[in-house]
Design a protein around this motif. Structure first.
Motif, PDB file in Angstrom:
ATOM      1  N   GLU A 252       0.813  -1.159  -0.143  1.00 37.09           N
ATOM      2  CA  GLU A 252      -0.066  -0.111  -0.113  1.00 37.09           C
ATOM      3  C   GLU A 252       0.818   1.187   0.126  1.00 37.09           C
ATOM      4  O   GLU A 252       0.541   2.141  -0.838  1.00 37.09           O
ATOM      5  N   ARG A 253       1.895   1.250   0.758  1.00 40.95           N
ATOM      6  CA  ARG A 253       2.743   2.279   1.074  1.00 40.95           C
ATOM      7  C   ARG A 253       3.827   2.283  -0.038  1.00 40.95           C
ATOM      8  O   ARG A 253       4.368   3.624  -0.434  1.00 40.95           O
ATOM      9  N   GLY A 254       4.305   1.166  -0.818  1.00 40.17           N
ATOM     10  CA  GLY A 254       5.369   1.243  -1.539  1.00 40.17           C
ATOM     11  C   GLY A 254       6.536   0.244  -1.007  1.00 40.17           C
ATOM     12  O   GLY A 254       6.657   0.330   0.299  1.00 40.17           O
ATOM     13  N   VAL A 255       7.174  -0.522  -1.603  1.00 37.35           N
ATOM     14  CA  VAL A 255       8.352  -1.183  -1.249  1.00 37.35           C
ATOM     15  C   VAL A 255       9.461  -0.693  -1.835  1.00 37.35           C
ATOM     16  O   VAL A 255       9.672  -0.753  -3.071  1.00 37.35           O
ATOM     17  N   VAL A 256      10.711  -0.530  -0.891  1.00 37.15           N
ATOM     18  CA  VAL A 256      11.977  -0.160  -1.440  1.00 37.15           C
ATOM     19  C   VAL A 256      12.730  -1.126  -1.795  1.00 37.15           C
ATOM     20  O   VAL A 256      12.928  -2.153  -1.285  1.00 37.15           O
ATOM     21  N   LEU A 257      13.417  -0.872  -2.918  1.00 38.16           N
ATOM     22  CA  LEU A 257      14.390  -1.708  -3.547  1.00 38.16           C
ATOM     23  C   LEU A 257      15.678  -1.206  -3.657  1.00 38.16           C
ATOM     24  O   LEU A 257      15.834   0.224  -3.731  1.00 38.16           O
ATOM     25  N   GLY A 258      16.835  -1.914  -3.609  1.00 38.90           N
ATOM     26  CA  GLY A 258      18.039  -1.356  -3.992  1.00 38.90           C
ATOM     27  C   GLY A 258      19.157  -2.003  -3.324  1.00 38.90           C
ATOM     28  O   GLY A 258      18.932  -3.123  -2.811  1.00 38.90           O
ATOM     29  N   THR A 259      20.416  -1.466  -3.255  1.00 37.26           N
ATOM     30  CA  THR A 259      21.536  -1.971  -2.426  1.00 37.26           C
ATOM     31  C   THR A 259      21.540  -0.801  -1.202  1.00 37.26           C
ATOM     32  O   THR A 259      21.675   0.094  -1.340  1.00 37.26           O
ATOM     33  N   PHE A 260      21.382  -1.365   0.094  1.00 35.08           N
ATOM     34  CA  PHE A 260      21.256  -0.813   1.313  1.00 35.08           C
ATOM     35  C   PHE A 260      22.287  -0.757   2.195  1.00 35.08           C
ATOM     36  O   PHE A 260      22.719   0.019   2.750  1.00 35.08           O
ATOM     37  N   VAL A 261      23.230  -1.782   2.101  1.00 31.15           N
ATOM     38  CA  VAL A 261      24.428  -1.773   2.873  1.00 31.15           C
ATOM     39  C   VAL A 261      25.646  -2.490   1.824  1.00 31.15           C
ATOM     40  O   VAL A 261      25.381  -3.330   1.120  1.00 31.15           O
ATOM     41  N   ASN A 262      26.776  -1.764   1.739  1.00 26.71           N
ATOM     42  CA  ASN A 262      27.926  -2.432   1.059  1.00 26.71           C
ATOM     43  C   ASN A 262      29.097  -1.882   1.883  1.00 26.71           C
ATOM     44  O   ASN A 262      29.694  -1.001   1.398  1.00 26.71           O
ATOM     45  N   ASN A 263      29.390  -2.660   2.908  1.00 24.25           N
ATOM     46  CA  ASN A 263      30.309  -2.015   3.963  1.00 24.25           C
ATOM     47  C   ASN A 263      31.410  -3.076   4.204  1.00 24.25           C
ATOM     48  O   ASN A 263      31.113  -3.939   5.257  1.00 24.25           O
ATOM     49  N   PRO A 264      32.284  -3.586   3.272  1.00 22.21           N
ATOM     50  CA  PRO A 264      33.349  -4.597   3.589  1.00 22.21           C
ATOM     51  C   PRO A 264      33.934  -4.489   4.885  1.00 22.21           C
ATOM     52  O   PRO A 264      34.402  -3.165   5.356  1.00 22.21           O
ATOM     53  N   ARG A 265      34.046  -5.642   5.491  1.00 27.69           N
ATOM     54  CA  ARG A 265      34.964  -5.651   6.929  1.00 27.69           C
ATOM     55  C   ARG A 265      35.462  -7.046   6.965  1.00 27.69           C
ATOM     56  O   ARG A 265      35.029  -7.830   6.222  1.00 27.69           O
TER      57      ARG A 265
END
Length: 288
Positions: A252-265
């Motif tokens: 209903e609100r919309g669903v977020v897509l994408g790359t959210f974390v890219n933090n190598p450790r």
């Protein structure tokens, strides 16, 4: 075989034939199911990433998505329910040169396998985990899962699911995954790119794939296959670097897509070597 026949045979080859056990095709997935698209994107990502496929293993648990490991022409393991990640972890620790890909479903990875997921992410074990989320236990008849949306109907929640589902990217982020992304099966090229990035990340990488299950989920929620794809098209919001707390699945609100974390450790084996495999110090000379 004549030259013409050879040319016709070559023209009919699928780009993924070299990665598929074609003798096992047709697969078991239902018409309109999204797992085939997710599986294809995963294999395309593996090919395009340039990783050594002769040194790559695919592992899956139980469920519709878990059948993927049986169709791939690589070293592969179709493991017990919820145990794909511990099997994969064991292989990675035994041979740190291996590329290990886990391809499984939301029920397998986040219900019975949930404990294994959170600790592998916490340790940043160098695995690439692709989770096909179709919001229910599709293979066993469509029971409620840890990802079933609130009020959605399943065979075990005929009046509607009273519980709230997991936000899978938030769970992965909170546990320590160093790469987290989400796409739908309608965004196949973006999904392929995410899998390439995930394979390049030296640590625990998690890619969620939202996929339709028209037979066991869509049918009970009066959602036809094209309705699901229309939701994916009209209600998806691409927002890289969105904070994981914003990633609840709410059409209903919309669903977020994408790359959210890219933090190598440092991954688990790096930390183990640093703490437990100290270089031997030279013995002190005894006094004369």
């Amino acid at each position: 075989m004549t030259t013409a026949q050879e040319a016709q045979r070559e023209a009919s080859r699928h780009p993924l034939d070299d990665l598929l056990r074609t003798e096992r095709i047709p697969h078991i997935w239902c018409p309109g199911c999204g797992i085939g698209t997710a599986f294809s994107s995963c294999l395309m990502g593996m090919k395009e990433s340039g990783i050594d496929l002769d040194n790559t293993v695919m592992v899956s648990g139980i469920g519709c998505s878990g059948r993927g490991a049986g169709y791939v022409k690589l070293d592969s393991y179709h493991t017990t329910h919820g145990r794909a990640i511990p099997f994969a972890t064991g292989m990675k620790l035994a041979n740190t040169d291996l590329n290990v890909v886990v391809f499984s479903g939301d029920g397998d990875l986040f219900a019975i396998g949930g404990n294994h997921f959170i600790h592998a992410a916490r340790r940043n074990v160098d695995l690439t985990v692709v989770c096909v989320n179709n919001f229910n236990y599709g293979m066993t008849g469509g029971q409620v899962a840890a990802t079933t949306p609130h009020l959605a109907k399943t065979t075990t929640t005929p009046l509607g699911n009273p519980d709230s589902p997991f936000n899978l990217p938030l769970l992965a982020y909170a546990c320590g995954a160093s790469y987290v992304a989400r796409w739908t099966t309608l965004h196949a090229r973006d999904l392929t790119s995410a899998i390439i990035e995930a394979l390049a990340n030296p640590g625990f990488s998690f890619v969620e794939v939202l996929a339709p299950c028209p037979i066991n989920y869509g049918r009970r929620n009066k959602e036809k296959p094209l309705d699901t794809l229309r939701l994916f098209q009209e209600k998806s919001i691409i927002k890289n670097d969105a904070h994981p707390t914003e990633l609840d699945v709410d059409w209903e609100r919309g669903v977020v897509l994408g790359t959210f974390v890219n933090n190598p450790r440092p991954c688990s084996t790096d930390m183990y070597d640093k703490v437990c495999r100290l270089e031997e110090k030279p013995a002190k000379k005894s006094a004369a």
